[in-house]
Structure formats: structure tokens, C-alpha cells
Motif scaffolding. Structure first.
Motif, PDB file in Angstrom:
ATOM      1  N   ASP A  15       0.851  -1.184   0.000  1.00 26.96           N
ATOM      2  CA  ASP A  15       0.000   0.000   0.000  1.00 26.96           C
ATOM      3  C   ASP A  15       0.883   1.227   0.000  1.00 26.96           C
ATOM      4  O   ASP A  15       2.113   1.112   0.073  1.00 26.96           O
ATOM      5  CB  ASP A  15      -0.965   0.019   1.180  1.00 26.96           C
ATOM      6  CG  ASP A  15      -2.341   0.540   0.757  1.00 26.96           C
ATOM      7  OD1 ASP A  15      -2.384   1.659   0.200  1.00 26.96           O
ATOM      8  OD2 ASP A  15      -3.337  -0.160   0.955  1.00 26.96           O
ATOM      9  N   SER A  16       0.271   2.401  -0.117  1.00 25.12           N
ATOM     10  CA  SER A  16       1.065   3.614  -0.269  1.00 25.12           C
ATOM     11  C   SER A  16       0.410   4.788   0.433  1.00 25.12           C
ATOM     12  O   SER A  16      -0.796   4.810   0.676  1.00 25.12           O
ATOM     13  CB  SER A  16       1.243   3.947  -1.757  1.00 25.12           C
ATOM     14  OG  SER A  16      -0.003   4.283  -2.344  1.00 25.12           O
ATOM     15  N   LEU A  17       1.243   5.765   0.760  1.00 22.35           N
ATOM     16  CA  LEU A  17       0.817   7.058   1.281  1.00 22.35           C
ATOM     17  C   LEU A  17       1.637   8.126   0.582  1.00 22.35           C
ATOM     18  O   LEU A  17       2.773   7.882   0.155  1.00 22.35           O
ATOM     19  CB  LEU A  17       1.050   7.164   2.789  1.00 22.35           C
ATOM     20  CG  LEU A  17       0.253   6.238   3.707  1.00 22.35           C
ATOM     21  CD1 LEU A  17       0.753   6.382   5.145  1.00 22.35           C
ATOM     22  CD2 LEU A  17      -1.240   6.522   3.632  1.00 22.35           C
ATOM     23  N   SER A  18       1.067   9.310   0.476  1.00 25.84           N
ATOM     24  CA  SER A  18       1.881  10.432   0.039  1.00 25.84           C
ATOM     25  C   SER A  18       2.851  10.775   1.160  1.00 25.84           C
ATOM     26  O   SER A  18       2.634  10.426   2.334  1.00 25.84           O
ATOM     27  CB  SER A  18       1.007  11.638  -0.285  1.00 25.84           C
ATOM     28  OG  SER A  18       0.442  12.178   0.904  1.00 25.84           O
ATOM     29  N   LEU A  19       3.916  11.475   0.819  1.00 27.95           N
ATOM     30  CA  LEU A  19       4.873  11.871   1.849  1.00 27.95           C
ATOM     31  C   LEU A  19       4.194  12.763   2.885  1.00 27.95           C
ATOM     32  O   LEU A  19       4.471  12.641   4.085  1.00 27.95           O
ATOM     33  CB  LEU A  19       6.060  12.596   1.212  1.00 27.95           C
ATOM     34  CG  LEU A  19       7.181  13.018   2.156  1.00 27.95           C
ATOM     35  CD1 LEU A  19       7.801  11.805   2.834  1.00 27.95           C
ATOM     36  CD2 LEU A  19       8.254  13.800   1.398  1.00 27.95           C
ATOM     37  N   ALA A  20       3.275  13.634   2.439  1.00 29.53           N
ATOM     38  CA  ALA A  20       2.560  14.501   3.382  1.00 29.53           C
ATOM     39  C   ALA A  20       1.722  13.678   4.355  1.00 29.53           C
ATOM     40  O   ALA A  20       1.679  13.965   5.558  1.00 29.53           O
ATOM     41  CB  ALA A  20       1.681  15.487   2.622  1.00 29.53           C
ATOM     42  N   GLN A  21       1.028  12.645   3.866  1.00 29.15           N
ATOM     43  CA  GLN A  21       0.245  11.774   4.739  1.00 29.15           C
ATOM     44  C   GLN A  21       1.149  11.039   5.720  1.00 29.15           C
ATOM     45  O   GLN A  21       0.837  10.918   6.908  1.00 29.15           O
ATOM     46  CB  GLN A  21      -0.552  10.787   3.897  1.00 29.15           C
ATOM     47  CG  GLN A  21      -1.664  11.425   3.080  1.00 29.15           C
ATOM     48  CD  GLN A  21      -2.193  10.507   1.994  1.00 29.15           C
ATOM     49  OE1 GLN A  21      -1.555   9.520   1.620  1.00 29.15           O
ATOM     50  NE2 GLN A  21      -3.360  10.837   1.456  1.00 29.15           N
ATOM     51  N   ALA A  62      -8.239   6.455   1.743  1.00 31.73           N
ATOM     52  CA  ALA A  62      -9.396   5.854   2.426  1.00 31.73           C
ATOM     53  C   ALA A  62      -9.682   6.527   3.757  1.00 31.73           C
ATOM     54  O   ALA A  62      -9.768   5.882   4.802  1.00 31.73           O
ATOM     55  CB  ALA A  62      -9.151   4.357   2.623  1.00 31.73           C
ATOM     56  N   TYR A  63      -9.851   7.845   3.736  1.00 34.16           N
ATOM     57  CA  TYR A  63     -10.104   8.568   4.982  1.00 34.16           C
ATOM     58  C   TYR A  63     -11.445   8.168   5.594  1.00 34.16           C
ATOM     59  O   TYR A  63     -12.425   7.940   4.885  1.00 34.16           O
ATOM     60  CB  TYR A  63     -10.093  10.076   4.737  1.00 34.16           C
ATOM     61  CG  TYR A  63      -8.703  10.650   4.550  1.00 34.16           C
ATOM     62  CD1 TYR A  63      -7.891  10.926   5.640  1.00 34.16           C
ATOM     63  CD2 TYR A  63      -8.213  10.913   3.268  1.00 34.16           C
ATOM     64  CE1 TYR A  63      -6.619  11.450   5.479  1.00 34.16           C
ATOM     65  CE2 TYR A  63      -6.932  11.436   3.107  1.00 34.16           C
ATOM     66  CZ  TYR A  63      -6.141  11.701   4.200  1.00 34.16           C
ATOM     67  OH  TYR A  63      -4.895  12.214   4.030  1.00 34.16           O
ATOM     68  N   VAL A  64     -11.484   8.139   6.923  1.00 37.53           N
ATOM     69  CA  VAL A  64     -12.732   7.867   7.626  1.00 37.53           C
ATOM     70  C   VAL A  64     -13.517   9.148   7.860  1.00 37.53           C
ATOM     71  O   VAL A  64     -14.574   9.131   8.463  1.00 37.53           O
ATOM     72  CB  VAL A  64     -12.486   7.156   8.977  1.00 37.53           C
ATOM     73  CG1 VAL A  64     -11.767   5.833   8.759  1.00 37.53           C
ATOM     74  CG2 VAL A  64     -11.708   8.025   9.956  1.00 37.53           C
ATOM     75  N   TYR A  65     -12.996  10.256   7.372  1.00 37.30           N
ATOM     76  CA  TYR A  65     -13.672  11.550   7.431  1.00 37.30           C
ATOM     77  C   TYR A  65     -13.372  12.243   6.116  1.00 37.30           C
ATOM     78  O   TYR A  65     -12.664  11.709   5.264  1.00 37.30           O
ATOM     79  CB  TYR A  65     -13.153  12.379   8.622  1.00 37.30           C
ATOM     80  CG  TYR A  65     -11.652  12.480   8.670  1.00 37.30           C
ATOM     81  CD1 TYR A  65     -10.969  13.479   7.964  1.00 37.30           C
ATOM     82  CD2 TYR A  65     -10.903  11.576   9.407  1.00 37.30           C
ATOM     83  CE1 TYR A  65      -9.595  13.558   7.982  1.00 37.30           C
ATOM     84  CE2 TYR A  65      -9.512  11.664   9.450  1.00 37.30           C
ATOM     85  CZ  TYR A  65      -8.875  12.650   8.733  1.00 37.30           C
ATOM     86  OH  TYR A  65      -7.503  12.724   8.763  1.00 37.30           O
ATOM     87  N   ASN A  66     -13.899  13.428   5.907  1.00 36.56           N
ATOM     88  CA  ASN A  66     -13.600  14.170   4.692  1.00 36.56           C
ATOM     89  C   ASN A  66     -12.109  14.468   4.632  1.00 36.56           C
ATOM     90  O   ASN A  66     -11.527  14.991   5.586  1.00 36.56           O
ATOM     91  CB  ASN A  66     -14.394  15.475   4.646  1.00 36.56           C
ATOM     92  CG  ASN A  66     -15.875  15.225   4.447  1.00 36.56           C
ATOM     93  OD1 ASN A  66     -16.272  14.248   3.808  1.00 36.56           O
ATOM     94  ND2 ASN A  66     -16.705  16.101   4.998  1.00 36.56           N
ATOM     95  N   ALA A  67     -11.492  14.134   3.517  1.00 40.82           N
ATOM     96  CA  ALA A  67     -10.048  14.250   3.386  1.00 40.82           C
ATOM     97  C   ALA A  67      -9.591  15.685   3.579  1.00 40.82           C
ATOM     98  O   ALA A  67     -10.235  16.612   3.068  1.00 40.82           O
ATOM     99  CB  ALA A  67      -9.603  13.747   2.014  1.00 40.82           C
ATOM    100  N   PRO A  68      -8.510  15.898   4.323  1.00 45.37           N
ATOM    101  CA  PRO A  68      -8.004  17.261   4.505  1.00 45.37           C
ATOM    102  C   PRO A  68      -7.467  17.808   3.201  1.00 45.37           C
ATOM    103  O   PRO A  68      -7.009  17.070   2.333  1.00 45.37           O
ATOM    104  CB  PRO A  68      -6.892  17.095   5.544  1.00 45.37           C
ATOM    105  CG  PRO A  68      -6.465  15.674   5.403  1.00 45.37           C
ATOM    106  CD  PRO A  68      -7.706  14.897   5.034  1.00 45.37           C
ATOM    107  N   SER A  69      -7.515  19.115   3.051  1.00 45.49           N
ATOM    108  CA  SER A  69      -7.006  19.733   1.838  1.00 45.49           C
ATOM    109  C   SER A  69      -5.494  19.577   1.777  1.00 45.49           C
ATOM    110  O   SER A  69      -4.818  19.583   2.787  1.00 45.49           O
ATOM    111  CB  SER A  69      -7.370  21.219   1.793  1.00 45.49           C
ATOM    112  OG  SER A  69      -6.829  21.887   2.918  1.00 45.49           O
ATOM    113  N   GLY A  70      -5.001  19.378   0.550  1.00 43.09           N
ATOM    114  CA  GLY A  70      -3.564  19.258   0.361  1.00 43.09           C
ATOM    115  C   GLY A  70      -3.009  17.888   0.678  1.00 43.09           C
ATOM    116  O   GLY A  70      -1.801  17.704   0.697  1.00 43.09           O
ATOM    117  N   SER A  71      -3.891  16.906   0.934  1.00 47.87           N
ATOM    118  CA  SER A  71      -3.391  15.573   1.274  1.00 47.87           C
ATOM    119  C   SER A  71      -2.968  14.838   0.031  1.00 47.87           C
ATOM    120  O   SER A  71      -3.372  15.171  -1.076  1.00 47.87           O
ATOM    121  CB  SER A  71      -4.467  14.781   2.007  1.00 47.87           C
ATOM    122  OG  SER A  71      -5.571  14.564   1.149  1.00 47.87           O
TER     123      SER A  71
END
Length: 246
Positions: A167-173, A237-246
Motif C-alpha cells: 500500500d502507499s501514502l503520500s509523503l505529506a500523509q 481511504a479517509y474515515v472523514y472528509n479528506a483534509p485539503s492538500g493531502s
């Protein structure tokens, strides 16, 4: 076949949902219909003192490992096999085109990084959750910051020891306070079904993003599509509305 019997068996998305009694229509365009608890980025998890990393044995069922709680339980899934842990050969590698140096850590060496504790609900996209899980580990950003990043450092790919699960994440995440690699749950080592000895924990997102049996973190310029995303799930796959810039 119930959920616990899925261990060690590759599972496609429709089969996975059907076995859990959740039809494909129960998930709204795969951006899930379970967001009904007023979960926000501020409430999803909280840092706690390391001294709280214990659990009252009376809270565990008789004969069970202390991180199997009584009121709610984890349901274990595997997409390949459950790899064994051999401390003589096991290493966590941090490498890739996005770094100019690499790490190859034993579990003891990993534990020498600054430890953190995080309390959060663990939520599955199919609707079940286990409340107030207390994880111990190190933040992903502390590992990434310990190698020399370069201009290619934009995404992280996480590899499981089963050779299938990624799986993957952005560096910011991955730099979030909530993104960690964990070896303990509720004051006890992970059991094998939970990813022993090491797994990714990022409670901002649903459980399938929380990769088990972690063996490698690759820092790179492009984002890889993980196992579950290849089978139809959202990459963020956020459990809430994704934060801006993610």
C-alpha cells in the motif's frame, strides 16, 4: 466460512464483502457509507503517555492474548500467507529513489527510535471497528527523516513480508502525527494475525491501508497502487472528509 477463516486465502473485493454479509451496494462508490460517527481529523486519534501502555488483564477474555478485547474483536484477513518472524534475518528496510541513504533495521534497532503511543479506533471499511486501541511504535516520519531525502521523495510504498500486500501514502500523509509503525497493541506484542512483528498504523484511514507484516518502506517519486486499491478500493481511504492538500 466466517471472517476468521479467511486467514491465508486470497480474497477479491466482491467475495470479501459477500463473506462479511456486506453487499457491493452497501458501499457507496467505494467512498464508504460508514462515515456516521462525526469523525474528524482532530478526533480520529490522540497521543498518550508511554506509561499508559498497559491493559488490565481483567479486560481480556480468559485464555486470550491481552490485545484481544472482549466487547469488540478484530476480524483477521490475509491476502497471501502469514509470514514467520526470524529475528536473525528480519530487517525493516527504508530505501528507494527518493533517498540518498538507506536503513536496514533489526526490531531492537527500530525500537531505539523515539517511541510514541497513539490511542485510536481501528475501523474496517466493512463497518466493524475496535474502539480505543492503544498502539506503541515509532512515527513514519522519524524513519524517513533519518535518511537523506532528495527531490524524488513524494510517495511511500509499504511492502508486506507476505510478498503480495502493498500500500502507499503520500509523503505529506506519512508525515502525520498519526502515521506510525507499531509493534505493540494495548501493552502486548502484536499477534501474528495482526502483523507481528511490525505493521503500519494510520487510523485516519480505514484498516486496509494499515498494512501488516511490514518489511520495507520505499521512498519514490510516483505513487504505487496497492493490493486493495487494485481490487476497487479508494487509494485515499479517509474515515472523514479528506483534509485539503493531502
Amino acid at each position: 466460512m466466517d471472517a476468521d477463516e479467511l486467514l491465508g486465502k486470497p480474497v477479491g473485493r466482491r467475495i470479501f464483502l459477500g463473506l462479511l454479509g456486506v453487499g457491493a451496494l452497501g458501499v457507496a462508490s467505494s467512498q464508504f457509507s460508514f462515515q456516521n460517527d462525526n469523525v474528524t481529523a482532530d478526533t480520529v486519534a490522540q497521543a498518550v503517555p508511554l506509561g499508559s501502555m498497559t491493559i488490565d488483564p481483567r479486560e481480556a477474555s480468559e485464555g486470550q492474548h491481552p490485545n484481544i478485547v472482549t466487547s469488540e474483536r478484530f476480524r483477521y484477513y490475509s491476502v497471501g500467507y502469514m509470514p514467520d518472524y526470524d529475528p536473525r534475518t528480519w530487517r525493516l528496510k527504508v530505501d528507494g529513489a527518493g533517498v540518498n541513504s538507506t536503513l536496514s533495521l533489526t526490531l531492537d534497532q527500530l525500537k531505539s527510535f523515539p517511541n510514541v503511543a497513539l490511542k485510536a479506533d481501528f475501523r474496517c471499511v466493512t463497518g466493524w471497528r475496535v474502539r480505543d486501541c492503544l498502539w506503541r511504535g515509532v512515527r513514519v516520519r522519524d524513519l524517513v527523516d533519518s535518511v537523506r531525502q532528495n527531490g524524488n521523495a513524494k510517495f511511500l510504498t509499504f511492502y508486506s513480508g507476505d510478498g503480495v500486500y502493498t500500500d502507499s501514502l503520500s509523503l505529506a500523509q506519512a508525515r502525520s502525527d498519526h502515521a506510525m509503525v507499531a509493534w505493540e497493541l494495548n501493552g502486548a506484542p502484536l499477534i501474528r494475525e495482526q502483523g507481528y512483528p511490525l505493521r503500519l498504523i494510520y487510523p485516519d484511514m480505514y484498516g486496509y491501508k494499515n498494512l501488516k507484516w511490514l518489511r520495507r518502506i520505499e521512498v519514490k517519486s510516483n505513487r504505487d497502487v496497492g493490493f486493495w486499491e487494485q481490487n476497487g478500493w479508494d487509494i485515499d481511504a479517509y474515515v472523514y472528509n479528506a483534509p485539503s492538500g493531502s
